[in-house]
Design a protein around this motif. Structure first.
Motif, PDB file in Angstrom:
ATOM      1  N   GLY A   1      35.868  44.101  25.742  1.00  0.00           N
ATOM      2  CA  GLY A   1      37.072  44.054  26.552  1.00  0.00           C
ATOM      3  C   GLY A   1      38.325  44.010  25.714  1.00  0.00           C
TER       4      GLY A   1
ATOM      5  N   LEU B   1      33.271  48.377  35.210  1.00  0.00           N
ATOM      6  CA  LEU B   1      34.585  48.165  34.617  1.00  0.00           C
ATOM      7  C   LEU B   1      35.336  47.183  35.510  1.00  0.00           C
ATOM      8  CD1 LEU B   1      36.741  48.868  32.496  1.00  0.00           C
ATOM      9  CD2 LEU B   1      37.507  50.688  34.052  1.00  0.00           C
ATOM     10  N   ILE B   2      35.794  46.079  34.923  1.00  0.00           N
ATOM     11  CA  ILE B   2      36.443  45.023  35.702  1.00  0.00           C
ATOM     12  C   ILE B   2      37.825  44.738  35.114  1.00  0.00           C
ATOM     13  CG2 ILE B   2      36.197  42.724  36.682  1.00  0.00           C
ATOM     14  CD1 ILE B   2      33.237  42.872  36.041  1.00  0.00           C
ATOM     15  N   PRO B   3      38.865  45.352  35.672  1.00  0.00           N
ATOM     16  CA  PRO B   3      40.227  44.978  35.270  1.00  0.00           C
ATOM     17  C   PRO B   3      40.667  43.717  36.013  1.00  0.00           C
ATOM     18  CG  PRO B   3      40.305  46.768  36.844  1.00  0.00           C
ATOM     19  CD  PRO B   3      38.847  46.480  36.604  1.00  0.00           C
ATOM     20  N   SER B   4      41.506  42.918  35.377  1.00  0.00           N
ATOM     21  CA  SER B   4      42.015  41.700  36.014  1.00  0.00           C
ATOM     22  C   SER B   4      43.394  41.383  35.470  1.00  0.00           C
ATOM     23  CB  SER B   4      41.066  40.518  35.772  1.00  0.00           C
ATOM     24  OG  SER B   4      41.022  40.184  34.399  1.00  0.00           O
TER      25      SER B   4
ATOM     26  N   SER C   1      42.818  42.856  26.047  1.00  0.00           N
ATOM     27  CA  SER C   1      43.797  42.080  26.784  1.00  0.00           C
ATOM     28  C   SER C   1      45.188  42.305  26.205  1.00  0.00           C
ATOM     29  CB  SER C   1      43.441  40.585  26.718  1.00  0.00           C
ATOM     30  OG  SER C   1      44.418  39.797  27.353  1.00  0.00           O
TER      31      SER C   1
ATOM     32  N   GLY D   1      41.147  40.266  40.299  1.00  0.00           N
ATOM     33  CA  GLY D   1      40.332  41.237  39.580  1.00  0.00           C
ATOM     34  C   GLY D   1      39.521  42.079  40.548  1.00  0.00           C
TER      35      GLY D   1
ATOM     36  N   ARG E   1      36.090  45.043  40.640  1.00  0.00           N
ATOM     37  CA  ARG E   1      34.974  45.621  39.896  1.00  0.00           C
ATOM     38  C   ARG E   1      34.695  47.049  40.372  1.00  0.00           C
ATOM     39  NH1 ARG E   1      29.765  42.124  39.552  1.00  0.00           N
ATOM     40  NH2 ARG E   1      29.569  42.570  41.766  1.00  0.00           N
TER      41      ARG E   1
ATOM     42  N   ASN F   1      43.896  42.221  31.595  1.00  0.00           N
ATOM     43  CA  ASN F   1      42.591  42.119  30.955  1.00  0.00           C
ATOM     44  C   ASN F   1      41.653  43.185  31.511  1.00  0.00           C
ATOM     45  OD1 ASN F   1      39.799  41.061  30.570  1.00  0.00           O
ATOM     46  ND2 ASN F   1      40.841  39.270  29.762  1.00  0.00           N
ATOM     47  N   PHE F   2      40.780  43.738  30.673  1.00  0.00           N
ATOM     48  CA  PHE F   2      39.717  44.594  31.193  1.00  0.00           C
ATOM     49  C   PHE F   2      38.415  44.257  30.483  1.00  0.00           C
ATOM     50  CE2 PHE F   2      40.624  47.055  27.414  1.00  0.00           C
ATOM     51  CZ  PHE F   2      39.387  47.571  27.054  1.00  0.00           C
ATOM     52  N   LYS F   3      37.324  44.449  31.200  1.00  0.00           N
ATOM     53  CA  LYS F   3      35.996  44.149  30.667  1.00  0.00           C
ATOM     54  C   LYS F   3      35.044  45.262  31.084  1.00  0.00           C
ATOM     55  CE  LYS F   3      32.271  40.736  31.235  1.00  0.00           C
ATOM     56  NZ  LYS F   3      31.851  39.551  32.026  1.00  0.00           N
ATOM     57  N   LEU F   4      34.367  45.864  30.123  1.00  0.00           N
ATOM     58  CA  LEU F   4      33.347  46.881  30.377  1.00  0.00           C
ATOM     59  C   LEU F   4      32.004  46.280  30.011  1.00  0.00           C
ATOM     60  CD1 LEU F   4      32.653  49.839  31.141  1.00  0.00           C
ATOM     61  CD2 LEU F   4      32.824  50.380  28.694  1.00  0.00           C
TER      62      LEU F   4
END
Length: 337
Positions: free
Chosen positions: A274, A243-246, A276, A232, A234, A262-265
């Motif tokens: 997020g 924004l953290i894509p993984s 997925s 991942g 950041r 997966n992504f998380k804002l």
């Protein structure tokens, strides 16, 4: 419903024979420790997680997974963060200053414990592990940890749930629980810095043959190794958002690899949303809230795109987190999502 039950049972024994035997976690990013023992003791406090997942809601005897994990550092006196950390009190947790001041962790140890229960129809997996990891800095801004988990898995077949009988098979025709206990070993590596992480791990490293009867025809199979790779990064989006894509790749021989994207804002580590995508399975949405510096909660809902969506109402998963001994007043995990 009877046809669905027989179909599910067929899938179940097929998975025991050669498919994926470990649970899915949509919110793996909230607790990477459950997949990789190298994260043992990565935080500045004792990290406790409780997770519950109901898969294929609406189908009788569909998979239900519940876990409890706890891990803590030993002799970790520094205050370091990583790509999945939460905020530093009194300053913007994700602003430019975070990257400028970041340094690698001092060498330290970590210990932990996991209990995972996964039930599908008549089969129940109960696993427990004691874990250990060692963390050290490779460079001024990058750290590496290595860890392992040693424990056992208990497999129980509830024969009273079997909807068929095989002539002469003492297990299939009995009415009770048949249990087999097998030793288990997990291991992993985790490379982490201010803005990225890369992890590899393996579970169920001790292959075992499982048979519920010494002289019957009740299905059995092999417990086979499972391999995981995660990564991942950041990105700073202004001074208030990250924004953290993984990605998570899972492989079990001989089935094709499965990929989770997966992504998380997140906003100041106080709120996050997020999404997925899981190959060959479906999509998911996630949201979370940091209630205080001692408690956080995350929820996800999966929509299945396979043929099971004709019968399933989707998957629900909830993760509760508790921070014990949080002397630095972190509002959330600092080294894992």
């Amino acid at each position: 419903m009877r046809k669905i039950a027989f179909g599910l049972l067929g899938i179940l024994f097929c998975h025991l024979a050669q498919g994926q035997q470990k649970p899915h976690y949509t919110q793996y990013i909230l607790n990477q420790y459950v997949l990789n023992p190298a994260l043992t003791g990565i935080e500045n406090y004792t990290d406790v997680k409780i997770g519950h997942r109901r898969q294929w809601e609406g189908i009788e005897d569909a998979p239900v997974t519940t876990y409890f994990t706890i891990h803590t550092p030993i002799h970790k006196s520094d205050y370091r963060t990583t790509a999945t950390s939460y905020q530093v009190p009194g300053e913007n947790p994700r602003g430019q200053r975070y990257w400028e001041n970041y340094t690698a962790a001092e060498p330290h140890h970590g210990v932990g414990f996991q209990v995972i229960n996964d039930q599908t129809g008549p089969l129940n997996y109960l696993s427990a592990y004691a874990t250990y990891a060692y963390h050290l800095g490779l460079s001024p801004r990058t750290s590496l940890s290595a860890g392992f988990g040693l424990g056992a898995t208990s497999l129980t077949l509830n024969t009273s749930k079997l909807q068929f009988a095989t002539p002469g098979d003492p297990v299939a025709n009995s009415r009770g629980n048949v249990t087999r206990i097998k030793p288990d070993l997990n291991a992993g590596l985790y490379l982490y810095s201010a803005d990225y992480f890369i992890g590899i791990s393996a579970q169920q490293l001790i292959p075992s043959t499982v048979s519920f009867s010494d002289r019957g025809t009740t299905p059995g199979g092999q417990l086979v190794p499972h391999f995981f790779a995660s990564a991942g990064y950041r990105f700073l989006v202004g001074e208030d958002f990250n924004l953290i894509p993984s990605v998570l790749v899972k492989y079990v021989n001989p089935t094709p690899p499965q990929v989770d994207v997966n992504f998380k804002l997140q906003y100041h580590d106080l709120l996050w949303v997020g999404g997925s995508y899981r190959s060959q399975d479906g999509f998911a949405g996630m949201l979370g809230l940091n209630v205080s510096n001692t408690f956080n909660i995350g929820y996800s809902y999966d929509y299945t795109t396979s043929r099971l969506n004709q019968f399933s109402k989707g998957n629900h998963e909830i993760v509760l987190g508790f921070l014990i001994g949080n002397k630095y007043d972190d509002s959330c995990p600092r080294n894992i999502w």
